[in-house]
Design an enzyme around this catalytic site. Structure first.
Site: not given
Ligand code: HXC
Length: 258
Positions: A65, A109
């Site tokens: 998400a 998500g």
């Molecule tokens: C918003 C996100 C994002 C996310 C990545 N991005 N994941 N933006 N929400 N979930 C954005 C980053 O901010 C970045 O934007 C761009 O995408 C590229 O990501 P990087 O981190 O630079 O890439 P990388 O170093 O290759 O790492 C990839 C990754 C990492 C390991 C997937 O992005 C990551 O850990 N993302 C978060 C994963 C996460 O925690 N997901 C769970 C979310 S909570 P910029 O603008 O900086 O370039 C959830 C709850 C669900 O899902 C329930 C809902 C009701």
């Protein structure tokens, strides 16, 4: 209808829906989930469509998400808006089969969305995870329930509590994905599986989906009874007569959804 965060292509009775927010690794925001649930509802209503594939990019199916959208929200905002509840209910109401074709990250998500689909075909680069614990929250659109049913308590607890990622090979071994294919062949394999499903009788396809899904909601005895009723009911269809006649006559069946 034109969408901004997804692309929809319909070809030969298969709808291919591609998540398209490359700047955020297809993170699911309200707009994307609304568009996706609308596209699935439209595909469900479209008589031409017989199977649906949902996919992302090579790098990410969806990285969760959208953390930017959620970060400042209060409990009351989340609770009163039933954040993502309406959209995900709509997605899981889809009656036609949905295949998730997952390459790269399917996190939070994103992993939960893949698990809402009927089965997952993964590329060898796929990485699944429920890393919400690192953000001070937990899965919110079905992860604790669906991952546990898919891979069992031990691995599900491990994933939810440590936030670690699971590679494609482990995901296949654990029953989270139905098959793993080379990244370059992912779309082709998923579309070909969808095409195979599209060639069956739609009546038996939807009955099979309903019966398998019922196994998650009921006791074994009730589930078997439900299956038996559907199985018996299919003998009222022309497609059952055609399917069995075609086998006996050693030819391909011509199903007509009747
Ligand atoms: C918003 C996100 C994002 C996310 C990545 N991005 N994941 N933006 N929400 N979930 C954005 C980053 O901010 C970045 O934007 C761009 O995408 C590229 O990501 P990087 O981190 O630079 O890439 P990388 O170093 O290759 O790492 C990839 C990754 C990492 C390991 C997937 O992005 C990551 O850990 N993302 C978060 C994963 C996460 O925690 N997901 C769970 C979310 S909570 P910029 O603008 O900086 O370039 C959830 C709850 C669900 O899902 C329930 C809902 C009701």
């Amino acid at each position: 209808m034109a969408f901004e965060t997804i692309n929809v292509e319909i070809d030969d009775s298969v709808a291919l829906i591609t998540l398209n927010r490359p700047e955020a690794l297809n993170a699911l925001n309200s707009q994307l989930l609304t568009e996706l649930s609308k596209a699935l509802a439209e595909a469900d209503q479209n008589d031409k469509v017989r199977c649906i594939v949902v996919t992302g990019s090579e790098k990410a199916f969806a990285a969760g998400a959208d953390i930017k959208e959620m970060s400042e929200k209060s409990f009351v905002e989340m609770y009163l808006s039933d954040y993502f509840g309406t959209e995900t209910d709509q997605i899981t109401k889809t009656r036609k089969p949905i295949i998730a074709a997952v390459s790269g990250y399917a996190l939070g998500g994103g992993c939960e969305l893949a698990m809402m689909c009927d089965f997952i075909i993964a590329s060898d680069t796929a990485k699944f995870g429920q890393p919400e614990i690192n953000l001070g929250v937990i899965a919110g659109i079905g992860g604790t329930q669906r991952l546990t049913r898919a891979v069992g308590k031990a691995k599900s607890m491990d994933m939810h509590l440590t936030g670690r990622f699971m590679e494609a090979e482990e995901a296949e071994r654990s029953g989270l994905v139905s098959r793993v294919v080379p990244a370059k062949k992912l779309k082709e394999e998923a579309l070909s599986a969808a095409q195979k499903i599209a060639e069956k009788s739609q009546v038996s396809v939807i009955a099979a989906k309903e019966a398998v899904n019922r196994s998650f909601e009921t006791t074994l005895a009730e589930g078997i009874q439900f299956e038996r009723r559907l199985f018996n009911g299919l003998f009222a269809t022309e497609d059952q007569k055609e399917g069995m006649a075609a086998f006996l006559e050693k030819r391909e069946p011509q199903f007509r959804d009747r």
